[in-house]
Write a protein that holds these residues in place. Sequence first.
Motif, PDB file in Angstrom:
ATOM      1  N   ALA A  57      -9.891  -2.163 -10.074  1.00  0.00           N
ATOM      2  CA  ALA A  57      -8.797  -2.974 -10.627  1.00  0.00           C
ATOM      3  C   ALA A  57      -7.528  -2.150 -10.744  1.00  0.00           C
ATOM      4  N   VAL A  58      -7.667  -0.906 -11.230  1.00  0.00           N
ATOM      5  CA  VAL A  58      -6.497  -0.025 -11.347  1.00  0.00           C
ATOM      6  C   VAL A  58      -5.921   0.257  -9.968  1.00  0.00           C
ATOM      7  N   ASP A  67       2.460  -9.570  -8.439  1.00  0.00           N
ATOM      8  CA  ASP A  67       1.499 -10.674  -8.425  1.00  0.00           C
ATOM      9  C   ASP A  67       0.374 -10.464  -7.423  1.00  0.00           C
ATOM     10  N   LEU A  68       0.627  -9.741  -6.328  1.00  0.00           N
ATOM     11  CA  LEU A  68      -0.415  -9.564  -5.321  1.00  0.00           C
ATOM     12  C   LEU A  68      -1.540  -8.687  -5.846  1.00  0.00           C
ATOM     13  N   GLY A  69      -1.210  -7.562  -6.463  1.00  0.00           N
ATOM     14  CA  GLY A  69      -2.243  -6.689  -7.001  1.00  0.00           C
ATOM     15  C   GLY A  69      -3.036  -7.354  -8.106  1.00  0.00           C
ATOM     16  N   MET A  70      -2.347  -8.073  -8.978  1.00  0.00           N
ATOM     17  CA  MET A  70      -3.051  -8.768 -10.054  1.00  0.00           C
ATOM     18  C   MET A  70      -3.959  -9.852  -9.495  1.00  0.00           C
ATOM     19  N   ALA A  71      -3.497 -10.559  -8.477  1.00  0.00           N
ATOM     20  CA  ALA A  71      -4.318 -11.610  -7.871  1.00  0.00           C
ATOM     21  C   ALA A  71      -5.571 -11.020  -7.243  1.00  0.00           C
ATOM     22  N   ARG A  72      -5.437  -9.883  -6.582  1.00  0.00           N
ATOM     23  CA  ARG A  72      -6.595  -9.245  -5.972  1.00  0.00           C
ATOM     24  C   ARG A  72      -7.623  -8.838  -7.026  1.00  0.00           C
ATOM     25  N   ALA A  73      -7.148  -8.190  -8.073  1.00  0.00           N
ATOM     26  CA  ALA A  73      -8.067  -7.739  -9.116  1.00  0.00           C
ATOM     27  C   ALA A  73      -8.701  -8.922  -9.847  1.00  0.00           C
ATOM     28  N   TYR A  74      -7.930  -9.968 -10.073  1.00  0.00           N
ATOM     29  CA  TYR A  74      -8.439 -11.145 -10.773  1.00  0.00           C
ATOM     30  C   TYR A  74      -9.451 -11.899  -9.913  1.00  0.00           C
ATOM     31  N   THR A  75      -9.145 -12.057  -8.622  1.00  0.00           N
ATOM     32  CA  THR A  75     -10.026 -12.798  -7.727  1.00  0.00           C
ATOM     33  C   THR A  75     -11.381 -12.120  -7.597  1.00  0.00           C
ATOM     34  N   VAL A 115      -7.413  10.169 -12.855  1.00  0.00           N
ATOM     35  CA  VAL A 115      -8.271   9.100 -13.371  1.00  0.00           C
ATOM     36  C   VAL A 115      -9.139   8.504 -12.276  1.00  0.00           C
ATOM     37  N   LEU A 116      -8.539   8.278 -11.091  1.00  0.00           N
ATOM     38  CA  LEU A 116      -9.220   7.532 -10.033  1.00  0.00           C
ATOM     39  C   LEU A 116      -9.768   8.414  -8.923  1.00  0.00           C
ATOM     40  N   GLY A 117      -9.245   9.624  -8.809  1.00  0.00           N
ATOM     41  CA  GLY A 117      -9.529  10.416  -7.620  1.00  0.00           C
ATOM     42  C   GLY A 117      -8.567  10.014  -6.518  1.00  0.00           C
ATOM     43  N   LEU A 118      -8.431  10.865  -5.511  1.00  0.00           N
ATOM     44  CA  LEU A 118      -7.465  10.589  -4.449  1.00  0.00           C
ATOM     45  C   LEU A 118      -7.782   9.294  -3.712  1.00  0.00           C
ATOM     46  N   ARG A 119      -9.064   8.979  -3.578  1.00  0.00           N
ATOM     47  CA  ARG A 119      -9.419   7.725  -2.897  1.00  0.00           C
ATOM     48  C   ARG A 119      -8.911   6.504  -3.657  1.00  0.00           C
ATOM     49  N   GLY A 120      -8.785   6.647  -4.950  1.00  0.00           N
ATOM     50  CA  GLY A 120      -8.319   5.522  -5.745  1.00  0.00           C
ATOM     51  C   GLY A 120      -6.878   5.156  -5.492  1.00  0.00           C
ATOM     52  N   LEU A 121      -6.121   6.034  -4.846  1.00  0.00           N
ATOM     53  CA  LEU A 121      -4.731   5.747  -4.506  1.00  0.00           C
ATOM     54  C   LEU A 121      -4.603   5.080  -3.144  1.00  0.00           C
ATOM     55  N   THR A 122      -5.736   4.857  -2.481  1.00  0.00           N
ATOM     56  CA  THR A 122      -5.760   4.123  -1.218  1.00  0.00           C
ATOM     57  C   THR A 122      -6.040   2.651  -1.512  1.00  0.00           C
ATOM     58  N   PRO A 123      -5.263   1.726  -0.950  1.00  0.00           N
ATOM     59  CA  PRO A 123      -5.493   0.308  -1.250  1.00  0.00           C
ATOM     60  C   PRO A 123      -6.921  -0.108  -0.924  1.00  0.00           C
ATOM     61  N   PRO A 124      -7.651  -0.679  -1.876  1.00  0.00           N
ATOM     62  CA  PRO A 124      -8.989  -1.173  -1.577  1.00  0.00           C
ATOM     63  C   PRO A 124      -8.907  -2.375  -0.640  1.00  0.00           C
ATOM     64  N   PRO A 125      -9.977  -2.688   0.067  1.00  0.00           N
ATOM     65  CA  PRO A 125      -9.969  -3.890   0.916  1.00  0.00           C
ATOM     66  C   PRO A 125      -9.658  -5.123   0.080  1.00  0.00           C
ATOM     67  N   PRO A 126      -8.790  -6.010   0.562  1.00  0.00           N
ATOM     68  CA  PRO A 126      -8.471  -7.212  -0.206  1.00  0.00           C
ATOM     69  C   PRO A 126      -9.634  -8.194  -0.207  1.00  0.00           C
ATOM     70  N   PRO A 127      -9.645  -9.134  -1.134  1.00  0.00           N
ATOM     71  CA  PRO A 127     -10.697 -10.152  -1.154  1.00  0.00           C
ATOM     72  C   PRO A 127     -10.676 -10.965   0.144  1.00  0.00           C
ATOM     73  N   PRO A 128     -11.802 -11.559   0.532  1.00  0.00           N
ATOM     74  CA  PRO A 128     -11.843 -12.334   1.783  1.00  0.00           C
ATOM     75  C   PRO A 128     -10.979 -13.583   1.753  1.00  0.00           C
ATOM     76  N   GLN A 129     -10.573 -14.023   0.563  1.00  0.00           N
ATOM     77  CA  GLN A 129      -9.703 -15.209   0.467  1.00  0.00           C
ATOM     78  C   GLN A 129      -8.277 -14.909   0.927  1.00  0.00           C
ATOM     79  N   GLU A 130      -7.934 -13.651   1.118  1.00  0.00           N
ATOM     80  CA  GLU A 130      -6.562 -13.267   1.431  1.00  0.00           C
ATOM     81  C   GLU A 130      -6.312 -13.300   2.940  1.00  0.00           C
ATOM     82  N   ALA A 131      -5.204 -13.913   3.333  1.00  0.00           N
ATOM     83  CA  ALA A 131      -4.797 -13.923   4.730  1.00  0.00           C
ATOM     84  C   ALA A 131      -4.130 -12.599   5.088  1.00  0.00           C
TER      85      ALA A 131
END
Length: 433
Positions: A57-58, A67-75, A115-131
Motif C-alpha cells: 500500500a505504501v 488518486d491513482l495510487g490510492m485507487a490501486r491500494a484500495y482496489t 521502511v520498504l527496502g529499495l524494491r518498495g520504491l519500484t511501482p508494484p504491478p497494478p490491479p488487473p482492473q486497470e487499463a
Amino acid sequence: MTSTTRETRTTRETRTIADLVDEVVVGPLPVRITAYDGSKTGPDSAQRTLHIGTPRAVSYLATAPGDLGMARAYTTGDLVVEGVHPGNPYDALVDLEELHFRRPDPRLVVDLAKVLGLRGLTPPPPPPQEALPRWRRVTEGLRHSFTRDREAIAHHYDVSNRFYEHVLGPTMTYTCAVFPDRDAGLDAAQENKYRLVFDKLALRPGDRLLDIGCGWGGMVRYAARRGVHALGVTLSKEQAAWAQAAIEREGVADLATVRHEDYRNVPETGFDAISSIGITEHIGVRNYPAYFRWMLAHVKEGGLVLNHCITRPDNRPRSTGAFIDRYIFPDGELTGSGRIITTMQDNGFEVLHEENLREHYALTLAGWSENLVESWSACVDEVGEATAKVWGLYLAGCRRGFERNVVQLHQVLAARLDDARLPRVPLRPWWAS
C-alpha cells in the motif's frame, strides 16, 4: 504533529508509517490513519479511519501519488477505509477533500527505502482492473480509431450485463436522469429523461430516430413504444445483445433495432431525429467537427438532433484524471458546453436550446450508489470484490464532482435548417420541463 495525534514516538533511524504521513501532510488530518507497523496518526474523534495494511500500500501511494495510487491500494485491499460501505465510500471522499500535501523533503526517499527496502520504491504491478496508460495504448491503434474506440468501450461496458442490472435498476439506463423533483425515485427520473429527449426532438408516430451510443436500448425502446421507428447502435457487444433481447420481450421488434456497430458505419440517412446520449465523452474533442458533420449528413432537412453529455464548467479540452482513464473510461475527454455549441454551429446546425443538468447527475449517481450497496453481495458474486470496489469509488467520486461543479451535464438541441432556413418547430419551447 500534535500530542493528540501521535501514539508512537520514534527516531529518524526507526521511522514509522505514521511519521511518513505526517511529513507530507499539511495541516490537521481529517481522518484517522493506522498502519500495519502499529503506528497511528490523526484525530481520535475522526468518524473514519484509513488503514494502511501492507508495505505494498505504501509503495502504491509513494510511486503514484494522488488518486491513482490510492485507487490501486484500495482496489487490492491493501488500503482499507473503515467507517464506510465499500459500495459507497462517499463520506470518506468528502473527508479526504481536506487532505493537503506538501512537497516531500528529498530525505523522505531515504526514509521510505529504510521502511520498504529499495524494491518498495519500484511501482508494484497494478490491479488487473486497470487499463494501460495512454502512452502504451498505441498498440491498440490511434486514439479514437475504430479499433481503439471498440477496445475502450469494451473495457467499461462489457463487464457483465447482470452487474449493470443490479446497479442501474430496471431501466438499464447509464446516463443522467432528469428528476421532476428531489424526492422522485431514480427509475421514474430515468423514464422522465427519455420523455424529455423524445419531446424535445418533437417525435411523432411514424418518424425515424437514430440513437448513437444507445447503451442497452432504453431510448430506442421508449421511442418504439410510442410508434417511432428507432435504430440504436453501440460498440458494446454485450449491450447490443441485451438490448435486442429486451426489444423482443417488449414486442416492439417491428419498430426497434439495436446493432453492434460503430455509428460511422451506419448506412441509413434521412432520419427525422438523432439522439446522442452520453457518447460525446468518448468521441474526442478534436473529432467533434467530423461527428457533428456526420449527424448533419444523416438527419433530414428540418430534423432535430439532441446531444446530451458530461461537460466541463470551462471550455478548455482536458483528458479525464488518471483514475477515471485507467479504471473507468479509457481515452475519455471532456470540454465545456460552449465548445460543443460552437462546433455544432460551425458545422451547419442552428442551436435552439441548451440546459445544464449538473445537479440531476449528482442525484443519479447517488441512486446508483444506493443500488450497489443494496445488491453488494450479488455484485461481488458477479464481478468480484475488487471490481465492485472500483465501482463504489467511481460512483461516489463522480457524484462529488457534480456536486462541486467540477463537471456538468448539458443537453443541446439543434436543427438542420431546410431550404427556407427555418427549423420545423414552434416559435417557443414545446416540451414540458
